[in-house]
Design an enzyme around this catalytic site. Structure first.
Site, PDB file in Angstrom:
ATOM      1  N   LYS A  10      33.286  15.832  -9.342  1.00  0.00           N
ATOM      2  CA  LYS A  10      34.718  15.680  -9.658  1.00  0.00           C
ATOM      3  C   LYS A  10      35.415  17.046  -9.517  1.00  0.00           C
ATOM      4  CE  LYS A  10      33.582  11.917 -12.715  1.00  0.00           C
ATOM      5  NZ  LYS A  10      34.163  10.884 -13.527  1.00  0.00           N
ATOM      6  N   HIS A  93      37.577   6.024  -5.396  1.00  0.00           N
ATOM      7  CA  HIS A  93      37.128   6.265  -6.771  1.00  0.00           C
ATOM      8  C   HIS A  93      38.232   5.809  -7.729  1.00  0.00           C
ATOM      9  CE1 HIS A  93      35.883   8.239 -10.432  1.00  0.00           C
ATOM     10  NE2 HIS A  93      34.678   8.357  -9.904  1.00  0.00           N
ATOM     11  N   GLU A 165      31.188   0.808  -9.894  1.00  0.00           N
ATOM     12  CA  GLU A 165      31.521   1.674 -11.026  1.00  0.00           C
ATOM     13  C   GLU A 165      32.582   0.995 -11.895  1.00  0.00           C
ATOM     14  OE1 GLU A 165      30.700   6.034 -10.354  1.00  0.00           O
ATOM     15  OE2 GLU A 165      32.559   5.686  -9.291  1.00  0.00           O
ATOM     16  N   SER A 211      28.667   6.729 -16.656  1.00  0.00           N
ATOM     17  CA  SER A 211      27.985   7.176 -17.893  1.00  0.00           C
ATOM     18  C   SER A 211      26.459   7.196 -17.807  1.00  0.00           C
ATOM     19  CB  SER A 211      28.446   6.337 -19.092  1.00  0.00           C
ATOM     20  OG  SER A 211      29.799   6.637 -19.384  1.00  0.00           O
ATOM     21  N   GLY A 233      29.536  13.268 -14.800  1.00  0.00           N
ATOM     22  CA  GLY A 233      29.391  14.351 -15.780  1.00  0.00           C
ATOM     23  C   GLY A 233      27.968  14.893 -15.921  1.00  0.00           C
TER      24      GLY A 233
HETATM   25  P1  PGA Z   1      30.372   9.613 -15.144  1.00  0.00           P
HETATM   26  O1  PGA Z   1      31.231   9.474 -13.815  1.00  0.00           O
HETATM   27  O2  PGA Z   1      28.919   9.610 -14.739  1.00  0.00           O
HETATM   28  O3  PGA Z   1      30.811  10.924 -15.724  1.00  0.00           O
HETATM   29  O4  PGA Z   1      30.709   8.449 -16.005  1.00  0.00           O
HETATM   30  C1  PGA Z   1      30.836   8.674 -12.753  1.00  0.00           C
HETATM   31  C2  PGA Z   1      31.881   8.735 -11.677  1.00  0.00           C
HETATM   32  O5  PGA Z   1      33.059   8.885 -11.999  1.00  0.00           O
HETATM   33  O6  PGA Z   1      31.604   8.640 -10.492  1.00  0.00           O
END
Ligand code: PGA
Length: 249
Positions: A10, A93, A165, A211, A233
């Site tokens: 990100k 996304h 997602e 997550s 993350g």
């Molecule tokens: P996350 O993000 O693993 O922090 O939940 C996943 C993503 O946005 O691709």
């Protein structure tokens, strides 16, 4: 088949932070364990491309401009990405759909532009909490996938990974039940079968994201029909990310 593992940084890490991260990560990672892709901010692509030289790890970007026109100040074209060592690009996304108002037509154009420039596409789809609560998950997935893949030739699906997602799972610490992911994966393959063919449905690669962390990753390793994971993350710490990869392979 090797599992696909995608890191989505990100809007995180300066080029020198990315360099430090990769020094640590590469000293411990054994190539070929997974089909590994680092989707990095544009500003970290050059340093990462240099550091990944000779390694079997792919470089990804997090967005691509939908056309090649000249008057696009601030945008990055598919041709520029391909020329920077990038071979994958995230498209659609949920953060871009929500914060940057990317609609399905734009996403479709981005996919076509990326493919034209020989980039593979990681198409992100997923239901909102409101969709989930009103039992519209499968309808949302069908709609997002059909709109995104409109006008594509079947052989182009080889260069597409679909990332399931759920919007409510991203960055929230909440994840769907494995059974629900399995059902979503089946539904995605069904849409591809209806719009393309049974063969395309069997072969399209599908990953889950939202997550995932070092503690819960094992439950995603054995989901029927799932080809891998996309980690946001928890990919930002190289040791945690190595643990996640090791649990998947
Ligand atoms: P996350 O993000 O693993 O922090 O939940 C996943 C993503 O946005 O691709």
């Amino acid at each position: 088949m090797k599992k696909i593992v995608i890191a989505n940084f990100k809007m995180n890490k300066t080029p020198s932070e990315t360099k430090q991260y990769l020094i640590s990560f590469l000293s411990k990672y054994e190539d070929c364990k997974a089909d590994l892709i680092f989707a990095l901010p544009y500003t970290s692509l050059a340093v990462a491309n240099f550091m990944l030289e000779g390694r079997q790890i792919a470089l990804g970007a997090q967005d691509v401009c939908e056309d090649d026109e000249k008057g696009c100040t601030g945008q990055i074209s598919g041709k520029m990405l391909a020329g920077s060592g990038v071979s994958y690009v995230l498209v659609g996304h949920s953060e871009r759909r929500a914060k940057f108002k990317e609609d399905s037509k734009m996403i479709n154009r981005k996919i076509k532009n990326g493919l034209k420039n020989r980039l593979s596409i990681i198409l992100c789809v997923g239901e909102s909490l409101a969709d989930k609560n009103t039992m519209k998950t499968l309808a949302t997935l069908k709609n997002q996938i059909e709109e995104a893949l409109k006008g594509l030739y079947e052989n182009e699906l080889e260069n597409i990974i679909i990332a399931y997602e759920p919007v409510w799972a991203i960055g929230s610490g909440k994840t769907p039940l494995p059974k629900d992911i399995e059902n979503a994966v089946k539904a995605i393959r069904k849409v591809v079968e209806e719009d393309f063919s049974q063969k395309a449905a069997n072969e399209i690669r599908i990953v889950y994201g939202g997550s995932i962390n070092a503690k819960n990753v094992s439950k995603f390793a054995t989901i029927e029909g799932l080809d891998g994971i996309l980690v946001g993350g928890a990919s930002l710490d190289s040791n945690l990310f190595l643990q996640i990869i090791n649990a998947m392979v």
